[in-house]
Design an enzyme around this catalytic site. Sequence first.
Site, short mmCIF file in Angstrom:
data_model
loop_
_atom_site.label_atom_id
_atom_site.label_comp_id
_atom_site.label_asym_id
_atom_site.label_seq_id
_atom_site.Cartn_x
_atom_site.Cartn_y
_atom_site.Cartn_z
N LYS A 1 0.81 -1.22 0.00
CA LYS A 1 0.00 0.00 0.00
C LYS A 1 0.85 1.27 0.00
O LYS A 1 0.45 2.29 -0.56
CB LYS A 1 -0.95 -0.01 1.19
CG LYS A 1 -2.09 -1.03 1.06
CD LYS A 1 -3.03 -0.94 2.24
CE LYS A 1 -4.28 -1.80 2.02
NZ LYS A 1 -3.97 -3.22 1.93
N GLU B 1 -3.73 6.64 8.57
CA GLU B 1 -4.59 7.49 7.76
C GLU B 1 -5.70 8.08 8.63
O GLU B 1 -6.09 7.47 9.64
CB GLU B 1 -5.28 6.68 6.64
CG GLU B 1 -4.38 6.28 5.50
CD GLU B 1 -5.15 5.52 4.44
OE1 GLU B 1 -4.57 5.34 3.35
OE2 GLU B 1 -6.30 5.10 4.69
N ARG C 1 -5.44 -7.87 -10.57
CA ARG C 1 -6.04 -9.14 -11.01
C ARG C 1 -7.48 -8.89 -11.41
O ARG C 1 -8.00 -7.78 -11.27
CB ARG C 1 -6.01 -10.16 -9.87
CG ARG C 1 -6.66 -9.61 -8.60
CD ARG C 1 -6.79 -10.64 -7.51
NE ARG C 1 -7.14 -10.06 -6.24
CZ ARG C 1 -8.34 -9.67 -5.85
NH1 ARG C 1 -9.35 -9.78 -6.70
NH2 ARG C 1 -8.57 -9.17 -4.67
N HIS D 1 -14.89 -6.29 6.71
CA HIS D 1 -14.13 -5.54 5.70
C HIS D 1 -14.02 -6.29 4.38
O HIS D 1 -13.14 -6.00 3.56
CB HIS D 1 -12.72 -5.21 6.21
CG HIS D 1 -12.72 -4.37 7.46
ND1 HIS D 1 -13.04 -3.03 7.46
CD2 HIS D 1 -12.44 -4.69 8.75
CE1 HIS D 1 -12.95 -2.56 8.69
NE2 HIS D 1 -12.59 -3.55 9.49
#
Length: 495
Positions: free
Chosen positions: A115, A199, A291, A234
Amino acid sequence: MKKILIANRGEIALRIMRSAKEMGIKTVAVFSEADREALHVRYADEAICIGPAPSSQSYLVGENIIAACKKTGAEAIHPGYGFLSENAAFAKMVKAAGLILIGPTPEAMEIMGNKLSAKAAALKYNIPMVPGTEEAITDVEEAKGRAVEVGFPILIKAAAGGGGKGMRVVNSVADFEEQMQLAVSEATSAFGDGSVFIERYVSSPRHIEIQVLGDTHGNIVHLFERECSIQRRHQKVIEEAPSCVLTAAIREQMGKCAVDVARAVNYVGAGTVEFILDENLDFFFLEMNTRLQVEHPVTEFITGLDLVKEQIKIARGEKLSFKQEDLKINGHAIELRVYAEDPLNNFLPDIGTLQTYRTPKGNGVRVDDGFEEGMEIPIYYDPMIAKLITFGKDREEAIARMVRAIEEYDITGIQTTLGFGKFVMQHEVFTSGKFDTHFVSEYFNADSLKSNAEDEAFIAAISAVVALKNKSTIASQPPVIATQSNQWRKNRIQL
């Protein structure tokens, strides 16, 4: 390209094989000992066992998959999703073996697989980012200071993470140290990499992703968005295309950003750029999946494209046969992931035998599955049984078709997410489009689903009693004598 090996199992393996067959390409299935009788094994032109049931000894062993290619003469490998589909080391192994991977380059996988490096690549094009850190943080005190600068609540995320692992929401400084240690520990256990970053926590987020395609000639297009905000743990359960909240202007902006993210790594093949959308409809880059996505059928419905065929064409070196301006959104599509899970028990897997298994049919209904009646759901793999997709001229029709399809889908022997899907489709917050990723925690609980099920059972019981009573009444009545009046009525009906 005359023969492709599909390095996967179940519904996605079958879905790839069907497109390959339409293109005149032979297919090779690989299977574990647990999947010896699986449908994808029977459907393929050839099949090879690559190991014992656990995926760590079969579907995740790259050497065995490449050996199967060599043995069967397959020229290319389609990894589907999951397993080795985003594994850069495997992609390098495929390339070194002189084979073609139907997917992006190992370099693109490496950058977007982390990330932090993904954020660094996206920043080259000034893609909007959620305020936070741009590098990994390991020192707790330094991390705490940065968190205060960003402002609580904040989100601690694993750099190499996915599926909600290594992720913690922190509401105050007092909780920060404990939550960071938990996030690092979970990330290390799940990914072998304890790197985390921070974040600002978006309190009412929607999860919007953009499908992109890139060829080997530098052409990259986006195929519009998918709304993926209905999630549990999630992880997505319901997806739709297009989103009901994006304006044409925001859609164009997000699409351009997605193409720029792909361009930052010279992306080739099908990929998905994911964004967080806040309550003000401001969007921020989240990550890129290198993908094919589970939810790709909804994009296929609204664009009329076959994404697997496009992947194969790109891997053969062909140029994209269309430009961005050629693409238009047509209608609305919704996908429900039908999991062998018990929504009444926190969505825990419910493994067993499919005693009854009958799929819905009819206009605008598609079922991608890999099971049939009498088969067992293996304990070794993801518990998804099928993907149920409906399409309509608009969102209202797609929802109505989904409700009808769920009611026609007959599965016994295990618990599934079908009832949950119907609950969502009929909930005012979903039908109005005023939902976010907190839908399950805010609106769904076991009691609400039980109540729905009990109401339906009660109505069904009353209907059965009424039908039985009517049948009994009709049987006890004397035969009707065809008087002149009755004969006239009979003739009128025949007219």
